[in-house]
Design a protein around this motif. Structure first.
Motif, PDB file in Angstrom:
ATOM      1  N   ILE A  15       0.842  -1.206   0.000  1.00 31.74           N
ATOM      2  CA  ILE A  15       0.000   0.000   0.000  1.00 31.74           C
ATOM      3  C   ILE A  15       0.876   1.254   0.000  1.00 31.74           C
ATOM      4  N   ILE A  16       1.909   1.252   0.834  1.00 31.80           N
ATOM      5  CA  ILE A  16       2.816   2.394   0.886  1.00 31.80           C
ATOM      6  C   ILE A  16       3.544   2.558  -0.444  1.00 31.80           C
ATOM      7  N   LEU A  17       3.959   1.465  -1.062  1.00 31.65           N
ATOM      8  CA  LEU A  17       4.626   1.522  -2.358  1.00 31.65           C
ATOM      9  C   LEU A  17       3.693   2.077  -3.430  1.00 31.65           C
ATOM     10  N   ALA A  18       2.433   1.645  -3.429  1.00 26.13           N
ATOM     11  CA  ALA A  18       1.476   2.149  -4.411  1.00 26.13           C
ATOM     12  C   ALA A  18       1.232   3.646  -4.202  1.00 26.13           C
ATOM     13  N   ALA A  19       1.135   4.075  -2.950  1.00 25.46           N
ATOM     14  CA  ALA A  19       0.939   5.501  -2.669  1.00 25.46           C
ATOM     15  C   ALA A  19       2.159   6.308  -3.114  1.00 25.46           C
ATOM     16  N   ALA A  20       3.346   5.760  -2.897  1.00 23.02           N
ATOM     17  CA  ALA A  20       4.570   6.459  -3.302  1.00 23.02           C
ATOM     18  C   ALA A  20       4.640   6.585  -4.823  1.00 23.02           C
ATOM     19  N   VAL A  21       4.272   5.534  -5.526  1.00 27.20           N
ATOM     20  CA  VAL A  21       4.279   5.583  -6.993  1.00 27.20           C
ATOM     21  C   VAL A  21       3.245   6.599  -7.480  1.00 27.20           C
ATOM     22  N   GLY A  22       2.079   6.621  -6.863  1.00 30.88           N
ATOM     23  CA  GLY A  22       1.056   7.600  -7.236  1.00 30.88           C
ATOM     24  C   GLY A  22       1.524   9.022  -7.001  1.00 30.88           C
ATOM     25  N   LEU A  23       2.153   9.275  -5.867  1.00 32.95           N
ATOM     26  CA  LEU A  23       2.668  10.618  -5.580  1.00 32.95           C
ATOM     27  C   LEU A  23       3.804  11.003  -6.524  1.00 32.95           C
ATOM     28  N   LEU A  24       4.636  10.040  -6.885  1.00 35.09           N
ATOM     29  CA  LEU A  24       5.701  10.319  -7.840  1.00 35.09           C
ATOM     30  C   LEU A  24       5.123  10.701  -9.203  1.00 35.09           C
ATOM     31  N   ARG A  25       4.064  10.021  -9.624  1.00 37.22           N
ATOM     32  CA  ARG A  25       3.417  10.369 -10.884  1.00 37.22           C
ATOM     33  C   ARG A  25       2.819  11.774 -10.824  1.00 37.22           C
ATOM     34  N   VAL A  26       2.232  12.129  -9.689  1.00 35.97           N
ATOM     35  CA  VAL A  26       1.675  13.482  -9.526  1.00 35.97           C
ATOM     36  C   VAL A  26       2.792  14.521  -9.624  1.00 35.97           C
ATOM     37  N   VAL A  27       3.912  14.253  -8.987  1.00 33.08           N
ATOM     38  CA  VAL A  27       5.045  15.180  -9.028  1.00 33.08           C
ATOM     39  C   VAL A  27       5.541  15.331 -10.465  1.00 33.08           C
ATOM     40  N   LEU A  28       5.639  14.237 -11.195  1.00 34.43           N
ATOM     41  CA  LEU A  28       6.107  14.305 -12.584  1.00 34.43           C
ATOM     42  C   LEU A  28       5.130  15.092 -13.459  1.00 34.43           C
ATOM     43  N   HIS A  29       3.839  14.926 -13.227  1.00 32.46           N
ATOM     44  CA  HIS A  29       2.846  15.705 -13.974  1.00 32.46           C
ATOM     45  C   HIS A  29       2.956  17.193 -13.628  1.00 32.46           C
ATOM     46  N   LEU A  30       3.178  17.495 -12.371  1.00 32.43           N
ATOM     47  CA  LEU A  30       3.326  18.895 -11.968  1.00 32.43           C
ATOM     48  C   LEU A  30       4.581  19.515 -12.583  1.00 32.43           C
ATOM     49  N   VAL A  31       5.642  18.753 -12.698  1.00 33.23           N
ATOM     50  CA  VAL A  31       6.862  19.251 -13.342  1.00 33.23           C
ATOM     51  C   VAL A  31       6.579  19.552 -14.812  1.00 33.23           C
ATOM     52  N   ALA A  32       5.839  18.664 -15.477  1.00 36.50           N
ATOM     53  CA  ALA A  32       5.498  18.896 -16.884  1.00 36.50           C
ATOM     54  C   ALA A  32       4.627  20.139 -17.033  1.00 36.50           C
ATOM     55  N   VAL A  33       3.677  20.330 -16.136  1.00 34.57           N
ATOM     56  CA  VAL A  33       2.820  21.522 -16.179  1.00 34.57           C
ATOM     57  C   VAL A  33       3.656  22.772 -15.937  1.00 34.57           C
ATOM     58  N   HIS A  34       4.597  22.699 -15.022  1.00 33.40           N
ATOM     59  CA  HIS A  34       5.472  23.844 -14.743  1.00 33.40           C
ATOM     60  C   HIS A  34       6.278  24.215 -15.975  1.00 33.40           C
ATOM     61  N   ARG A  35       6.820  23.227 -16.670  1.00 33.58           N
ATOM     62  CA  ARG A  35       7.586  23.507 -17.890  1.00 33.58           C
ATOM     63  C   ARG A  35       6.698  24.148 -18.950  1.00 33.58           C
ATOM     64  N   THR A  36       5.492  23.632 -19.111  1.00 33.77           N
ATOM     65  CA  THR A  36       4.579  24.185 -20.105  1.00 33.77           C
ATOM     66  C   THR A  36       4.211  25.623 -19.762  1.00 33.77           C
ATOM     67  N   LEU A  37       3.904  25.879 -18.506  1.00 30.25           N
ATOM     68  CA  LEU A  37       3.553  27.241 -18.101  1.00 30.25           C
ATOM     69  C   LEU A  37       4.732  28.189 -18.250  1.00 30.25           C
ATOM     70  N   THR A  38       5.944  27.702 -18.015  1.00 29.96           N
ATOM     71  CA  THR A  38       7.132  28.530 -18.215  1.00 29.96           C
ATOM     72  C   THR A  38       7.262  28.918 -19.684  1.00 29.96           C
ATOM     73  N   GLN A  39       6.995  27.979 -20.583  1.00 27.75           N
ATOM     74  CA  GLN A  39       7.057  28.286 -22.009  1.00 27.75           C
ATOM     75  C   GLN A  39       5.956  29.266 -22.405  1.00 27.75           C
ATOM     76  N   VAL A  40       4.766  29.094 -21.846  1.00 22.71           N
ATOM     77  CA  VAL A  40       3.658  30.000 -22.161  1.00 22.71           C
ATOM     78  C   VAL A  40       3.970  31.410 -21.674  1.00 22.71           C
ATOM     79  N   VAL A  41       4.493  31.523 -20.471  1.00 22.80           N
ATOM     80  CA  VAL A  41       4.842  32.840 -19.931  1.00 22.80           C
ATOM     81  C   VAL A  41       5.936  33.474 -20.781  1.00 22.80           C
TER      82      VAL A  41
END
Length: 75
Positions: A15-41
């Motif tokens: 359960i802890i491993l699945a939660a960690a993988v889910g949080l890692l995926r969220v972090v990676l998506h947020l990094v991608a959104v940050h890069r996109t917003l940086t390009q838009v700005v």
């Protein structure tokens, strides 16, 4: 330790491993959104720079076109 305790530890670890993988995926998506917003700005800043020069150049263009204006008035 009884078998039930080991099963509980393993299930808890999964359960802890699945939660960690889910949080890692969220972090990676947020990094991608940050890069996109940086390009838009960056794009918006370029557009702002390109369009901001129009008011500062306008008096110069008007003064350059003054002979044309005078000629048109004389006709």
């Amino acid at each position: 330790m009884p078998v039930v305790a080991w099963v509980t530890v393993i299930i808890g670890g999964l359960i802890i491993l699945a939660a960690a993988v889910g949080l890692l995926r969220v972090v990676l998506h947020l990094v991608a959104v940050h890069r996109t917003l940086t390009q838009v700005v960056g794009g918006v800043r370029v557009i702002a720079e390109q369009t901001s020069t129009v008011p500062t150049v306008l008096p110069s263009v008007n003064s350059t076109l003054m002979p044309v204006h005078d000629f048109c008035e004389s006709i």
